[in-house]
Design a protein around this motif. Structure first.
Motif, PDB file in Angstrom:
ATOM      1  N   VAL A  16       8.112  -3.949  22.560  1.00 22.04           N
ATOM      2  CA  VAL A  16       7.978  -5.101  23.417  1.00 22.04           C
ATOM      3  C   VAL A  16       8.694  -5.807  23.673  1.00 22.04           C
ATOM      4  O   VAL A  16       8.898  -6.637  24.660  1.00 22.04           O
ATOM      5  CB  VAL A  16       6.523  -5.693  22.891  1.00 22.04           C
ATOM      6  N   THR A  17       9.962  -6.174  22.533  1.00 19.48           N
ATOM      7  CA  THR A  17      10.832  -6.904  22.943  1.00 19.48           C
ATOM      8  C   THR A  17      11.922  -6.229  23.414  1.00 19.48           C
ATOM      9  O   THR A  17      13.105  -6.747  23.507  1.00 19.48           O
ATOM     10  CB  THR A  17      11.309  -7.546  21.579  1.00 19.48           C
ATOM     11  N   GLN A  64       3.423   0.839  14.327  1.00 25.43           N
ATOM     12  CA  GLN A  64       3.700  -0.526  13.946  1.00 25.43           C
ATOM     13  C   GLN A  64       5.340  -0.770  14.023  1.00 25.43           C
ATOM     14  O   GLN A  64       5.659  -1.712  14.730  1.00 25.43           O
ATOM     15  CB  GLN A  64       3.150  -0.836  12.620  1.00 25.43           C
ATOM     16  N   VAL A 114      15.187  -7.058  19.111  1.00 21.69           N
ATOM     17  CA  VAL A 114      14.904  -7.434  17.618  1.00 21.69           C
ATOM     18  C   VAL A 114      14.666  -6.165  16.970  1.00 21.69           C
ATOM     19  O   VAL A 114      14.029  -5.066  17.397  1.00 21.69           O
ATOM     20  CB  VAL A 114      13.759  -8.351  17.616  1.00 21.69           C
ATOM     21  N   LYS A 115      15.071  -6.345  15.775  1.00 21.35           N
ATOM     22  CA  LYS A 115      14.687  -5.130  14.607  1.00 21.35           C
ATOM     23  C   LYS A 115      13.948  -5.679  13.680  1.00 21.35           C
ATOM     24  O   LYS A 115      14.258  -6.403  12.878  1.00 21.35           O
ATOM     25  CB  LYS A 115      16.046  -4.420  14.086  1.00 21.35           C
ATOM     26  N   GLY A 116      12.584  -5.263  13.841  1.00 22.41           N
ATOM     27  CA  GLY A 116      11.538  -6.067  13.027  1.00 22.41           C
ATOM     28  C   GLY A 116      11.522  -5.834  11.522  1.00 22.41           C
ATOM     29  O   GLY A 116      11.991  -4.598  11.142  1.00 22.41           O
ATOM     30  N   LYS A 127      14.425   3.688  28.743  1.00 23.94           N
ATOM     31  CA  LYS A 127      15.575   3.578  29.411  1.00 23.94           C
ATOM     32  C   LYS A 127      16.487   2.815  28.672  1.00 23.94           C
ATOM     33  O   LYS A 127      17.859   3.220  28.228  1.00 23.94           O
ATOM     34  CB  LYS A 127      15.625   3.104  30.908  1.00 23.94           C
ATOM     35  N   TYR A 162       6.077  -0.586  17.539  1.00 26.59           N
ATOM     36  CA  TYR A 162       6.054  -1.956  18.253  1.00 26.59           C
ATOM     37  C   TYR A 162       6.707  -2.996  18.659  1.00 26.59           C
ATOM     38  O   TYR A 162       6.683  -3.127  19.889  1.00 26.59           O
ATOM     39  CB  TYR A 162       4.543  -1.946  17.659  1.00 26.59           C
ATOM     40  N   VAL A 163       7.192  -3.540  17.734  1.00 28.58           N
ATOM     41  CA  VAL A 163       7.958  -4.779  17.856  1.00 28.58           C
ATOM     42  C   VAL A 163       9.093  -4.491  18.907  1.00 28.58           C
ATOM     43  O   VAL A 163       9.315  -5.086  19.805  1.00 28.58           O
ATOM     44  CB  VAL A 163       8.277  -5.490  16.837  1.00 28.58           C
TER      45      VAL A 163
END
Lengths: 479, 285
Positions: B278-279, B271, B283-285, B164, B274-275
């Motif tokens: 969960v955030t 991967q 955040v753009k890792g 969402k 993934y970041v």
């Protein structure tokens, strides 16, 4: 508009959102009943007949398919209730009274089995029937509304939508109904229904001595909760000891894990360190192996005669006797926490290293000009910034660790067993205890009670912290 | 002065290298040892008084696929794969449907539904496993793979939150333009939003595909003793039971390596997302 509403929601925090949701819900309910009342007082005979014969209003206004569907639902529901549901619902107060019995048949000279009541099935089918009743009520009221709306449209001289048009509407202005119904049925059947059933079990005496079909169980009120809060010394001692250990475990495996991961990520990201990709891969590879494999492998290596002890004793010669990593109560607790670091730290590294790179460099720049050393930069800039962004992640992590079944079950299976506890071992978390009580010991009532308490604890923790962080965010520390 | 700073930094970096190397070794060695054990010729769960095996063989791998009377590894692998594919399709569809309805469509019950979902999500899933088992028994689906698919995917609608969040970031102007051109809302969902949501769909597909490979608790409650329908996690756990661990430990390692490879590949693909997942995309890792 949506973004604004969501921002509003974040600002107010969860409590306010829920209270607003409840208020909105109450408002919707009251306006809904007004409409039903209006349908009854102002409806014509066709609308009023729909109160008894579902679909009548629609059918007589030439919405044939719609009317027939409503009617079919009513017939099916009545058939279900008469032939199946009512039989179980009438026993819900006692959960069954007739025990399984045998009778000597004089004529044929054999024993005849007389099947008794099955408390478990009575409860399960009763819950199911109550669900179906609620579902039926929803359709029932939608039938009245449909009849009432059809009447109003006809009086206004509008043309009523035919069935095909209604179906097409499900792909357009009523798309949310189409999109939400299948997932909602799944959730109702496999989440809500079982949860309600389990909540009911917490108020019964469904334990290993009351197993249907041979025995009956019945309602016992709050006895199970009383047992846990002091009534039964052994059970209450076990519960509170395991709760304490579960909290300690969750704190260690969430926060310390997070900081260690952040330290390693800082080291990898440090200026002048080469081969960053290689270092990161070294840690990340362990995530790629399924956790149950690594945990079982670790369990094996940490046995009294396992690889680690062989390494320490025979190869390196550092110890004379094997260390009881998993068989000594206290040592086992330390071991599972450390092994869980091995599993968890790589995740922390991945999460934190992405965010670390996002910290504005000028924050450090000005700190350095003001004479702050690396330690001060870490405690005053890095840590607050990271906590600011990752608090929701940390809360979910904490709850997940609180309920971390795999780590404990695969490593020690809760062992070493101790007689001080009721069917639990030193490293058992509340969840693994719950699992053992259900699968091995069939003390379902106790297990459900623990489940409810775990839910309450987790919900309180996450609601409280979400609210706290929501208020912290209002200070706009980093904007 | 300048030199001493440089020297200090070099020393600091040296320390960091040593620490990283030590930790890296700590993290990688169990996995290396797992691979080594999978080629070990000696039987048993550990070696008596030494660490490196004295003989190597491929038999452990061969045995997994030939000696299937007691532990039917290929069958379990296939079971898990089928369950994973089915539950991943259903779950992904459910998640997308719920996320789209709650993000893009406006209707009266929207907020109440989101709040209910929030509370429901806090119930620990394992709490209801016994009820689920009896429920499945009532509809004659206990100990079957269909049951596993249902259990893994039925509740998926509750995990709509991340998706969402992603849908919320897609500009609404596109939808409105399409609706002006006469598209229905379903067409907007299917032909505009879905094709634009590749990253989040990839994330959802991969996480839901991986779940059956890693789950033990639900599978064990549902399958009980029906060995033929075991999943990988369940079956491999049985290999390490007291009666079979001596014979089967090295085969277990081989099996772990075989399962590990596809999961590792999937994880490397995932991967990137993934970041963000969960955030919550902040955040753009």
């Amino acid at each position: 508009m949506a973004a604004k509403a969501d921002r509003q929601q974040k600002k107010d925090g969860l409590g306010a959102t829920i209270s607003r949701g409840v208020r909105g819900f109450g408002h919707a309910v009251s306006s809904f009943f007004k409409e039903i009342g209006a349908a009854f007082s102002q409806g014509d005979w066709r609308t009023r007949t729909s109160f008894i014969i579902m679909g009548f209003g629609c059918f007589t206004r030439k919405q044939f398919v719609k009317g027939l569907i409503y009617f079919a639902v009513e017939v099916l529901f009545i058939l279900y209730m008469v032939f199946f549901g009512a039989h179980y619902l009438q026993d819900i107060g006692t959960l069954g009274t007739n025990l399984f019995d045998r009778e000597w048949d004089e004529a044929n000279q054999i024993w005849i089995n007389i099947p008794g009541d099955n408390s478990m099935l009575i409860l399960l089918y009763s819950v199911l029937s109550i669900f179906l009743c609620i579902f039926f009520l929803v359709i029932y009221f939608s039938n009245i509304r449909a009849a009432w709306q059809a009447q109003q449209m006809q009086t206004a001289g509008k043309k009523l939508p035919n069935f095909k048009k209604s179906l097409l509407g499900l792909l357009d202005e009523k798309l949310h109904v189409t999109l939400l119904t299948p997932p909602a049925i799944g959730v109702l059947m496999f989440t809500v229904l079982p949860v309600v059933f389990m909540i009911c079990l917490a108020f019964t005496n469904f334990d290993r001595n009351h197993q249907p079909p041979g025995h009956l169980f019945t309602w016992v009120g709050l006895d199970n909760f009383k047992d846990i809060f002091g009534g039964n010394q052994l059970k209450s001692y076990t519960f509170f000891s395991l709760l304490l250990w579960t909290v300690i475990w969750a704190i260690f495996s969430t926060f310390i894990n997070y900081f260690l991961g952040m330290l390693i990520a800082l080291m990898i990201n440090k200026k002048g360190i080469k081969l960053k990709g290689l270092w990161r891969t070294l840690f990340v590879v362990s995530i790629a192996v399924p956790a149950f494999v690594t945990l079982l492998l670790m369990r094996n290596m940490l046995q009294d005669a396992g690889t680690i002890n062989v390494l320490l004793q025979d190869v390196l010669g550092w110890t004379d006797a094997p260390i009881h990593f998993l068989t000594d109560g206290t040592l086992a607790r330390i071991t599972v926490i450390i092994v869980n670091y091995w599993i968890g730290i790589p995740y922390s590294i991945i999460i934190t290293s992405g965010i670390l790179m996002n910290i504005p460099a000028d924050l450090y720049e000005s700190a350095r000009i003001d004479g702050a050393g690396p330690w001060k930069q870490f405690t005053r800039i890095t840590t607050p910034y990271m906590l600011f962004i990752t608090t929701p992640y940390l809360i979910t992590q904490f709850i997940q660790n609180f309920n971390n079944f795999n780590a404990i079950y695969f490593l020690t299976a809760g062992g070493p067993q101790t007689l001080a506890y009721y069917q639990a071992g030193s490293t058992d978390l509340l969840v693994t205890w719950l699992y053992k009580l259900t699968v091995q010991w069939q003390d379902y009532n106790l297990a459900s009670t623990i489940g409810i308490l775990v839910f309450v604890i987790c919900a309180v923790i996450s609601l409280a912290t979400f609210n706290l962080t929501a208020s912290a965010k209002r200070e706009e520390t980093f904007q | 002065m300048k030199n001493s700073i440089k020297a200090r930094r070099r020393f600091g970096n040296g320390v960091v290298y040593v620490v990283l190397a030590a930790l890296g070794l700590l993290w990688i060695s169990p996995i290396v040892y797992l691979v080594i054990s999978s080629f070990r010729a000696e039987k048993g769960s550990f070696l008596d008084g030494y660490i490196m095996p004295r003989g190597y063989t491929l038999d452990n791998y061969v045995r997994l696929f030939t000696d299937t009377d007691q532990f039917n590894y290929p069958r379990w692998f296939l079971n898990t794969f089928v369950v994973a594919v089915c539950s991943c399709i259903i779950s992904t569809l459910f998640v997308l449907m719920v996320a789209y309805a709650l993000s893009r469509l406006r209707f009266k019950m929207r907020r109440p539904i989101m709040n209910i979902a929030l509370v429901l999500g806090m119930f620990p899933g394992f709490m209801s496993m016994i009820a689920i088992y009896h429920l499945l028994k009532v509809i004659n689906l206990d100990k079957t793979l269909v049951a596993l698919v249902l259990v893994y995917s039925a509740g998926a609608g509750l995990t709509y939150y991340i998706t969402k969040g992603f849908f919320d970031t897609i500009p609404k102007a596109m939808d409105e333009a399409a609706i002006l051109d006469g598209a229905t809302r379903f067409q907007v969902f299917w032909k505009i939003t879905i094709p634009m949501s590749k990253p989040i769909i990839t994330y959802t597909v991969l996480t839901t595909f991986m779940a059956p490979w890693l789950d033990y608790i639900m599978a064990s409650v549902i399958m009980k003793d029906n060995y033929q329908n075991y999943t990988i996690a369940l079956g491999m756990y049985r290999m390490l039971e007291r009666e079979s661990i001596y014979e089967w430990y090295t085969a277990f390692c081989a099996g772990a390596v075989i399962v590990g490879i596809p999961i590792a590949i999937l994880f490397i693909v995932m991967q990137r997302y993934y970041v963000e997942g969960v955030t919550g995309g902040s955040v753009k890792g």
